[in-house]
Write an enzyme that holds these catalytic residues in place. Structure first.
Site, PDB file in Angstrom:
ATOM      1  N   THR A 293       0.838  -1.197   0.000  1.00  0.00           N
ATOM      2  CA  THR A 293       0.000   0.000   0.000  1.00  0.00           C
ATOM      3  C   THR A 293       0.872   1.246   0.000  1.00  0.00           C
ATOM      4  O   THR A 293       2.101   1.161  -0.098  1.00  0.00           O
ATOM      5  CB  THR A 293      -1.029  -0.064   1.161  1.00  0.00           C
ATOM      6  OG1 THR A 293      -1.951   1.008   0.997  1.00  0.00           O
ATOM      7  CG2 THR A 293      -0.371   0.028   2.535  1.00  0.00           C
ATOM      8  N   LYS A 297       3.491   1.229  -3.721  1.00  0.00           N
ATOM      9  CA  LYS A 297       2.886   0.435  -4.810  1.00  0.00           C
ATOM     10  C   LYS A 297       3.682   0.477  -6.117  1.00  0.00           C
ATOM     11  O   LYS A 297       3.663  -0.481  -6.879  1.00  0.00           O
ATOM     12  CB  LYS A 297       1.457   0.915  -5.078  1.00  0.00           C
ATOM     13  CG  LYS A 297       0.456   0.410  -4.067  1.00  0.00           C
ATOM     14  CD  LYS A 297      -0.960   0.758  -4.477  1.00  0.00           C
ATOM     15  CE  LYS A 297      -1.948   0.278  -3.439  1.00  0.00           C
ATOM     16  NZ  LYS A 297      -3.328   0.571  -3.771  1.00  0.00           N
ATOM     17  N   ASP A 333      -6.231  -4.175  -7.672  1.00  0.00           N
ATOM     18  CA  ASP A 333      -7.054  -2.975  -7.496  1.00  0.00           C
ATOM     19  C   ASP A 333      -7.991  -2.772  -8.696  1.00  0.00           C
ATOM     20  O   ASP A 333      -9.146  -2.360  -8.530  1.00  0.00           O
ATOM     21  CB  ASP A 333      -6.167  -1.725  -7.360  1.00  0.00           C
ATOM     22  CG  ASP A 333      -5.636  -1.549  -5.933  1.00  0.00           C
ATOM     23  OD1 ASP A 333      -6.234  -2.126  -4.998  1.00  0.00           O
ATOM     24  OD2 ASP A 333      -4.621  -0.843  -5.757  1.00  0.00           O
ATOM     25  N   VAL A 383      -2.547  19.176 -13.450  1.00  0.00           N
ATOM     26  CA  VAL A 383      -3.048  18.888 -14.797  1.00  0.00           C
ATOM     27  C   VAL A 383      -2.020  18.115 -15.636  1.00  0.00           C
ATOM     28  O   VAL A 383      -2.388  17.332 -16.516  1.00  0.00           O
ATOM     29  CB  VAL A 383      -3.554  20.189 -15.461  1.00  0.00           C
ATOM     30  CG1 VAL A 383      -2.411  21.043 -15.950  1.00  0.00           C
ATOM     31  CG2 VAL A 383      -4.535  19.884 -16.572  1.00  0.00           C
TER      32      VAL A 383
HETATM   33  P1  NAP Z   1      -2.142   8.622  -4.504  1.00  0.00           P
HETATM   34  O1  NAP Z   1      -1.347   7.783  -5.442  1.00  0.00           O
HETATM   35  O2  NAP Z   1      -1.453   9.419  -3.462  1.00  0.00           O
HETATM   36  O3  NAP Z   1      -3.019   9.627  -5.428  1.00  0.00           O
HETATM   37  C1  NAP Z   1      -3.907  10.559  -4.871  1.00  0.00           C
HETATM   38  C2  NAP Z   1      -4.443  11.483  -5.932  1.00  0.00           C
HETATM   39  O4  NAP Z   1      -5.282  12.439  -5.276  1.00  0.00           O
HETATM   40  C3  NAP Z   1      -3.360  12.294  -6.661  1.00  0.00           C
HETATM   41  O5  NAP Z   1      -3.806  12.621  -7.951  1.00  0.00           O
HETATM   42  C4  NAP Z   1      -3.287  13.560  -5.793  1.00  0.00           C
HETATM   43  O6  NAP Z   1      -2.817  14.692  -6.458  1.00  0.00           O
HETATM   44  C5  NAP Z   1      -4.755  13.757  -5.489  1.00  0.00           C
HETATM   45  N1  NAP Z   1      -4.922  14.572  -4.312  1.00  0.00           N
HETATM   46  C6  NAP Z   1      -4.321  14.408  -3.114  1.00  0.00           C
HETATM   47  N2  NAP Z   1      -4.731  15.372  -2.258  1.00  0.00           N
HETATM   48  C7  NAP Z   1      -5.583  16.158  -2.967  1.00  0.00           C
HETATM   49  C8  NAP Z   1      -6.313  17.331  -2.649  1.00  0.00           C
HETATM   50  N3  NAP Z   1      -6.234  17.859  -1.423  1.00  0.00           N
HETATM   51  N4  NAP Z   1      -7.087  17.884  -3.597  1.00  0.00           N
HETATM   52  C9  NAP Z   1      -7.171  17.348  -4.841  1.00  0.00           C
HETATM   53  N5  NAP Z   1      -6.492  16.240  -5.208  1.00  0.00           N
HETATM   54  C10 NAP Z   1      -5.710  15.653  -4.272  1.00  0.00           C
HETATM   55  O7  NAP Z   1      -3.217   7.747  -3.734  1.00  0.00           O
HETATM   56  P2  NAP Z   1      -4.010   6.474  -4.308  1.00  0.00           P
HETATM   57  O8  NAP Z   1      -3.286   5.239  -3.983  1.00  0.00           O
HETATM   58  O9  NAP Z   1      -4.354   6.757  -5.722  1.00  0.00           O
HETATM   59  O10 NAP Z   1      -5.322   6.490  -3.388  1.00  0.00           O
HETATM   60  C11 NAP Z   1      -6.328   7.468  -3.555  1.00  0.00           C
HETATM   61  C12 NAP Z   1      -7.491   7.157  -2.628  1.00  0.00           C
HETATM   62  O11 NAP Z   1      -8.097   5.920  -3.005  1.00  0.00           O
HETATM   63  C13 NAP Z   1      -7.048   6.994  -1.177  1.00  0.00           C
HETATM   64  O12 NAP Z   1      -7.978   7.628  -0.339  1.00  0.00           O
HETATM   65  C14 NAP Z   1      -7.074   5.502  -0.959  1.00  0.00           C
HETATM   66  O13 NAP Z   1      -7.365   5.161   0.385  1.00  0.00           O
HETATM   67  C15 NAP Z   1      -8.215   5.076  -1.883  1.00  0.00           C
HETATM   68  N6  NAP Z   1      -8.042   3.671  -2.281  1.00  0.00           N
HETATM   69  C16 NAP Z   1      -9.018   2.796  -1.936  1.00  0.00           C
HETATM   70  C17 NAP Z   1      -8.904   1.471  -2.278  1.00  0.00           C
HETATM   71  C18 NAP Z   1      -9.985   0.514  -1.876  1.00  0.00           C
HETATM   72  O14 NAP Z   1      -9.735  -0.694  -1.900  1.00  0.00           O
HETATM   73  N7  NAP Z   1     -11.159   0.981  -1.548  1.00  0.00           N
HETATM   74  C19 NAP Z   1      -7.800   1.015  -3.005  1.00  0.00           C
HETATM   75  C20 NAP Z   1      -6.816   1.943  -3.376  1.00  0.00           C
HETATM   76  C21 NAP Z   1      -6.955   3.276  -3.009  1.00  0.00           C
HETATM   77  P3  NAP Z   1      -1.241  15.085  -6.440  1.00  0.00           P
HETATM   78  O15 NAP Z   1      -0.570  14.072  -7.309  1.00  0.00           O
HETATM   79  O16 NAP Z   1      -1.230  16.451  -6.965  1.00  0.00           O
HETATM   80  O17 NAP Z   1      -0.802  15.000  -4.999  1.00  0.00           O
END
Ligand code: NAP
Length: 502
Positions: A293, A297, A333, A383
């Site tokens: 996680t 990843k 995922d 973007v």
């Molecule tokens: P990640 O790789 O850190 O990506 C997060 C994304 O959200 C990036 O595009 C980031 O933009 C953007 N972001 C972060 N803070 C923001 C804000 N304040 N305003 C607007 N955009 C913002 O994380 P991830 O692994 O993709 O996970 C994203 C979410 O999905 C998490 O909450 C995670 O818990 C959830 N998730 C759930 C599952 C499930 O099984 N249900 C599985 C995987 C993930 P920047 O790049 O500009 O920072």
């Protein structure tokens, strides 16, 4: 099955509360530790007057610098133990005592069953072996607890188990902190004399302690042995994760000799080298696989031998299988995301889907949607990232900040940002309530809290929704099947995860 003991540590300021806690601890404990340094001084005698327990009671009176609640100097501590004996309050058969290493010789006249303990709350001392030799030389049971910052740091204290076993001595090695939880879960299986547990979660008396009920019911620590297959979640942080509850429920359902553990890992390379790779590992834990996680990843890929197609295309791995000395990477995922969506929407061909965010989860979503021939648009605050992701998968993109007035051209809106997740962002909405009104379905990947603000707004606007728990369980079920080749008991897994999230 192993012979180790669970010691539930009890702490309270008043005698009545203390006695109540002892009664509750007896349900799970083999030994109950009475942290007498928690009690107000005047309450100590009252507590002993009320005390009764079938279980052995381990008395501990710890000074602040060794993790206790009271400022106590050396003479006060020596005086405390001597006064107790003089008062005749202590029955030798019922009580054990924990004396810190600096009181070892002063308490040698006390004929109780004794644990000689050493604590370091800031680091793992380099001379750990020397400390062990000194402590164990003429004491029956040695406890060594050190603070760790990364899972690999805790290996030094774990290795003392091997030393003690070779010398036929009893030891309790503990790595404190979230990164050392694995030592508390696996210690008994590998010969530790005892593991310490909290009475309830939130009532820990040391960092990284796990509630007794969870140690017994979730991790089944007394049923584990050296052959137990080890799985876990590797990330930083991992304490919020519901995966241990979910996977351990599945192992229990199939009656497998397997356990799933949270591994808080900062240095991923060190973890793979010291825990996993046969040629370099420093601990023998029968690792069979792990979930990956945030933030590892993508980084995990360089340490793997093979990748499946989804992991390769998405460029991220959330599942590793360890077999025949090799590490195989998968991404569950994408499948975990798409299955609940297909159940809610049916055929996704030509469905117009807006993805908010351009991180790891968004990549898995876009990959899975494109495989279903959906029409995808990525909206992100950065973007450039949105553009790169969109171009890679033949999707369109836009700047999340421009806040289009509504998503009326979309069927589905997916939140793949952390906006709305437990903690600082919990009250945040990735888009306004008004903007989501025209869509046919809102899908929030966040599973903690189980009902995010976005889902609440969707409900208010009568827009159907899917919450992140559905994806969590689905991707976890795929992991379970990859690791064990058995059908995942999804209802059990969902129940266990939602119980944790309550
Ligand atoms: P990640 O790789 O850190 O990506 C997060 C994304 O959200 C990036 O595009 C980031 O933009 C953007 N972001 C972060 N803070 C923001 C804000 N304040 N305003 C607007 N955009 C913002 O994380 P991830 O692994 O993709 O996970 C994203 C979410 O999905 C998490 O909450 C995670 O818990 C959830 N998730 C759930 C599952 C499930 O099984 N249900 C599985 C995987 C993930 P920047 O790049 O500009 O920072």
């Amino acid at each position: 099955m192993n012979n180790g003991k669970i010691c539930v540590s009890v702490c309270a300021e008043t005698a009545d509360e203390f006695i109540g806690n002892i009664k509750r601890a007896a349900e799970f404990a083999d030994v109950i530790e009475l942290r007498l340094d928690c009690l107000e001084s005047k309450q100590i005698h009252k507590t002993f007057a009320l005390l009764s327990s079938e279980k052995p009671l381990l008395l501990t009176y710890r000074p602040k610098e060794q993790g206790g609640k009271k400022e106590l100097d050396y003479f006060e501590r020596v005086g405390f133990w001597n006064a107790f004996v003089a008062d005749g309050l202590l029955d030798l058969r019922k009580f054990w005592i924990d004396c810190e290493f600096d009181l070892k010789s002063e308490t040698s006249n006390l004929k109780f069953r004794k644990i000689v303990s050493f604590h370091n709350f800031s680091t793992v001392p380099e001379n750990l072996n020397e400390i062990y030799e000194n402590l164990s030389a003429d004491s029956e049971i040695t406890k060594i607890a050190v603070q760790t910052d990364d899972a690999a740091d805790s290996i030094a204290v774990w290795k003392l188990l091997g030393k003690a076993k070779a010398e036929n001595k009893k030891i309790i090695p503990i790595a404190m902190g979230a990164s050392g939880k694995w030592t508390r879960i696996l210690g008994l299986a590998h010969g530790a004399f005892m593991t310490y547990a909290a009475l309830d979660s939130g009532k820990e008396t040391a960092s990284g302690q796990i509630a007794a009920k969870d140690l017994i019911e979730t991790y089944r620590v007394k049923e584990l042995d050296e052959n137990t297959e080890i799985y876990g979640v590797v990330g930083n942080p991992v304490s919020h994760s519901a995966s241990p509850e979910m996977h351990n429920a599945a192992f229990k359902f199939h009656n497998l000799n397997a356990v799933y553990i949270p591994f808080e890992v900062k240095n991923l390379g060190e973890f793979v080298k010291k825990f996993i790779r046969k040629e370099t590992r420093e601990v023998e834990l029968n690792f069979r696989g792990f979930s990956v996680t945030i933030p590892h990843k993508r980084a995990i890929i360089e340490y793997l031998d093979e990748l499946d197609e989804a992991a390769e295309k998405i460029g991220a791995v959330n599942t590793v299988k360890v077999a025949d000395g090799k590490l195989f990477g998968y991404n569950t995922d994408a499948q975990g995301f798409i299955e609940p969506l297909k159940i809610a929407c049916g055929n996704l061909s030509k469905a117009k889907v807006a993805i908010l965010g351009a991180g790891g989860a968004a990549r898995a979503c876009v990959y899975a949607l494109k495989k279903e021939s959906a029409d995808v648009a990525v909206f992100a605050r950065d973007v450039k990232k949105a553009k790169a992701l969109a171009e890679e998968f033949d999707a369109s993109f836009a700047d999340l900040k421009f806040q289009i007035s509504s998503f009326k051209n979309f069927d589905v809106l997916v939140n793949a940002t952390p906006l709305g997740a437990k903690g600082k962002l919990e009250n945040e909405l990735p888009v306004s309530a008004k903007q989501i009104e025209p869509v046919k379905l809102v899908y929030d990947l966040i599973y903690n809290p189980s009902e995010t603000r976005l889902i609440k707004e969707a409900k208010k606007a009568n827009v159907p929704s899917v919450c992140g728990l559905a994806m969590l369980v689905e991707q976890g079920a795929k992991q379970f099947e990859i690791w064990t080749k058995k059908a995942a008991p999804m209802k059990r897994m969902r129940l266990a995860a939602s119980e944790k999230l309550k």
